[in-house]
Structure formats: structure tokens, C-alpha cells
Design a protein around this motif. Structure first.
Motif, PDB file in Angstrom:
ATOM      1  N   ASN A 137       0.825  -1.219   0.000  1.00 10.21           N
ATOM      2  CA  ASN A 137       0.000   0.000   0.000  1.00 10.21           C
ATOM      3  C   ASN A 137       0.852   1.259   0.000  1.00 10.21           C
ATOM      4  OD1 ASN A 137      -2.448  -1.398   0.021  1.00 10.21           O
ATOM      5  ND2 ASN A 137      -2.277  -1.704   2.233  1.00 10.21           N
TER       6      ASN A 137
ATOM      7  N   LYS B 109       2.333   5.684  -6.659  1.00  7.79           N
ATOM      8  CA  LYS B 109       1.628   5.489  -7.921  1.00  7.79           C
ATOM      9  C   LYS B 109       0.664   6.654  -8.102  1.00  7.79           C
ATOM     10  CE  LYS B 109      -1.589   2.446  -5.517  1.00  7.79           C
ATOM     11  NZ  LYS B 109      -0.966   2.474  -4.223  1.00  7.79           N
TER      12      LYS B 109
ATOM     13  N   ASP C 194      -3.161   7.585 -10.061  1.00  7.74           N
ATOM     14  CA  ASP C 194      -4.313   7.047 -10.775  1.00  7.74           C
ATOM     15  C   ASP C 194      -4.383   7.647 -12.172  1.00  7.74           C
ATOM     16  OD1 ASP C 194      -6.942   5.464 -10.591  1.00  7.74           O
ATOM     17  OD2 ASP C 194      -7.573   7.428 -11.379  1.00  7.74           O
ATOM     18  N   LYS C 195      -4.866   6.872 -13.116  1.00  6.80           N
ATOM     19  CA  LYS C 195      -4.946   7.311 -14.518  1.00  6.80           C
ATOM     20  C   LYS C 195      -5.800   8.554 -14.700  1.00  6.80           C
ATOM     21  CE  LYS C 195      -8.931   4.679 -15.990  1.00  6.80           C
ATOM     22  NZ  LYS C 195      -9.510   3.921 -17.079  1.00  6.80           N
TER      23      LYS C 195
ATOM     24  N   VAL D 135      -1.818   3.871 -12.718  1.00  3.37           N
ATOM     25  CA  VAL D 135      -2.660   2.708 -12.479  1.00  3.37           C
ATOM     26  C   VAL D 135      -4.139   3.041 -12.637  1.00  3.37           C
ATOM     27  CG1 VAL D 135      -0.964   1.662 -10.905  1.00  3.37           C
ATOM     28  CG2 VAL D 135      -2.803   3.093  -9.977  1.00  3.37           C
ATOM     29  N   ASP D 136      -4.925   2.003 -12.851  1.00  4.27           N
ATOM     30  CA  ASP D 136      -6.377   2.125 -12.919  1.00  4.27           C
ATOM     31  C   ASP D 136      -6.920   1.628 -11.589  1.00  4.27           C
ATOM     32  OD1 ASP D 136      -9.091   1.972 -13.348  1.00  4.27           O
ATOM     33  OD2 ASP D 136      -8.922   1.062 -15.338  1.00  4.27           O
ATOM     34  N   SER D 137      -7.280   2.549 -10.701  1.00  5.46           N
ATOM     35  CA  SER D 137      -7.731   2.172  -9.361  1.00  5.46           C
ATOM     36  C   SER D 137      -9.069   1.438  -9.381  1.00  5.46           C
ATOM     37  CB  SER D 137      -7.807   3.397  -8.450  1.00  5.46           C
ATOM     38  OG  SER D 137      -8.720   4.334  -8.965  1.00  5.46           O
TER      39      SER D 137
ATOM     40  N   ASP E 117      -8.369  -2.648  -9.616  1.00 12.82           N
ATOM     41  CA  ASP E 117      -7.415  -3.190  -8.649  1.00 12.82           C
ATOM     42  C   ASP E 117      -5.986  -2.705  -8.907  1.00 12.82           C
ATOM     43  OD1 ASP E 117      -6.905  -4.645  -6.337  1.00 12.82           O
ATOM     44  OD2 ASP E 117      -6.386  -6.457  -7.462  1.00 12.82           O
ATOM     45  N   ASN E 118      -5.867  -1.421  -9.215  1.00 12.98           N
ATOM     46  CA  ASN E 118      -4.568  -0.773  -9.471  1.00 12.98           C
ATOM     47  C   ASN E 118      -3.779  -1.430 -10.598  1.00 12.98           C
ATOM     48  OD1 ASN E 118      -4.807   1.356  -7.657  1.00 12.98           O
ATOM     49  ND2 ASN E 118      -4.114   0.104  -5.960  1.00 12.98           N
ATOM     50  N   LYS E 119      -4.485  -1.816 -11.630  1.00 20.21           N
ATOM     51  CA  LYS E 119      -3.827  -2.404 -12.807  1.00 20.21           C
ATOM     52  C   LYS E 119      -2.913  -1.370 -13.452  1.00 20.21           C
ATOM     53  CE  LYS E 119      -4.938  -4.426 -17.326  1.00 20.21           C
ATOM     54  NZ  LYS E 119      -3.706  -5.073 -17.492  1.00 20.21           N
ATOM     55  N   LEU E 120      -1.702  -1.777 -13.775  1.00 21.08           N
ATOM     56  CA  LEU E 120      -0.729  -0.901 -14.425  1.00 21.08           C
ATOM     57  C   LEU E 120      -1.193  -0.578 -15.837  1.00 21.08           C
ATOM     58  CD1 LEU E 120       2.137   0.391 -14.353  1.00 21.08           C
ATOM     59  CD2 LEU E 120       2.970  -1.772 -15.288  1.00 21.08           C
TER      60      LEU E 120
END
Length: 140
Positions: A27, A31, A33-34, A56-58, A61-64
Motif C-alpha cells: 500500500n 503510484k 491514478d490514470k 494505475v487504474d484504481s 485493482d490498481n492495474k498498471l
């Protein structure tokens, strides 16, 4: 010429001390968010004293999804008439896409490896795509 020890090449990334220390508290990973403004990525870099942050795309699930680095700012200063305003009007993802479009590359917006991948996997990926950064993500 020196040859890298095969034991090191086949060592999982998760066993490297620097990675172990970073994965203790996922955590705490820096990072952006997009959908955050691009300026937030640069604020995060300054705050964390790092040269890049993952985008990341929150909601997933915080996908790169992309990468923004301090180096991205260099080219935009010279060529863009609305700099620095665009850092406040574009999202981090829009900014990353725009920077990526300027480069002569076929590499994706961001490249990742899993903790179970090996050091050899990292070297191979960096060489294949002619890039200098990969992000390490959870195996899940």
C-alpha cells in the motif's frame, strides 16, 4: 568478457533484497491514478524522490496502465505552447499516451514483470523492447 553467474540469472525477482523490502507494504507503493491530473505524477515523483511513477487504474485493482517519468517533461517543454498548463488539464493517462506517441517505439505504455519472473526475464524484456524500466507487480 565477464559472464553473469547463471544462479543470478535464474533467481526470482522476489528474492532480490531491494524488491523484498518494497513488497513488505504494497500500500506504500508510489503510484498515480490514470484519472489524476498529470501534475500529480510529477508531485509524486518529487515527494518520493523517484524518477518515475506507474500510472494505475484504481477501478481495476490498481492495474498498471502507463508510466510517467521525469524524462517525459524535457521534450514537452520545448515543443508545447501550452506548457505547463497541459499538466493541469490532462489526466496522467492522457499525458502518458501523448508522450508515448512522440517516441519511435513499439513498446507498450508500461511494461511489467511478476515477482516470480527471473532476473533473466527482466533483462530479456528490457532488451527486446529497447526500454530502461519495468514495473514489478504482484503475481495475482
Amino acid at each position: 568478457t565477464q559472464v553473469l553467474d547463471p544462479k543470478v540469472l535464474h533467481k526470482p525477482i522476489s528474492t532480490f533484497r531491494h524488491i523484498k523490502n518494497k513488497t513488505k507494504d504494497p500500500n506504500h507503493v508510489l503510484k498515480v491514478d490514470k484519472n489524476a491530473r498529470a501534475i500529480e505524477a510529477f508531485r509524486m515523483m518529487d515527494y518520493g524522490d523517484v524518477s518515475a511513477v506507474p500510472v494505475v487504474d484504481s477501478e481495476r485493482d490498481n492495474k498498471l496502465v502507463a508510466n510517467i517519468s521525469a524524462r517525459d517533461i524535457r521534450g514537452i517543454i520545448a515543443e508545447e505552447s501550452d506548457f505547463p498548463m497541459s499538466l493541469y488539464t490532462q489526466t496522467a493517462l492522457q499525458f502518458a499516451q501523448r508522450m508515448h506517441a512522440r517516441k519511435d517505439t513499439h513498446a507498450p505504455l508500461a511494461v511489467s514483470l511478476k515477482l516470480s519472473d527471473t532476473f533473466k526475464d527482466a533483462i530479456t524484456k528490457l532488451n527486446e523492447l529497447k526500454i530502461h524500466r519495468v514495473w514489478i507487480v504482484n503475481d495475482a
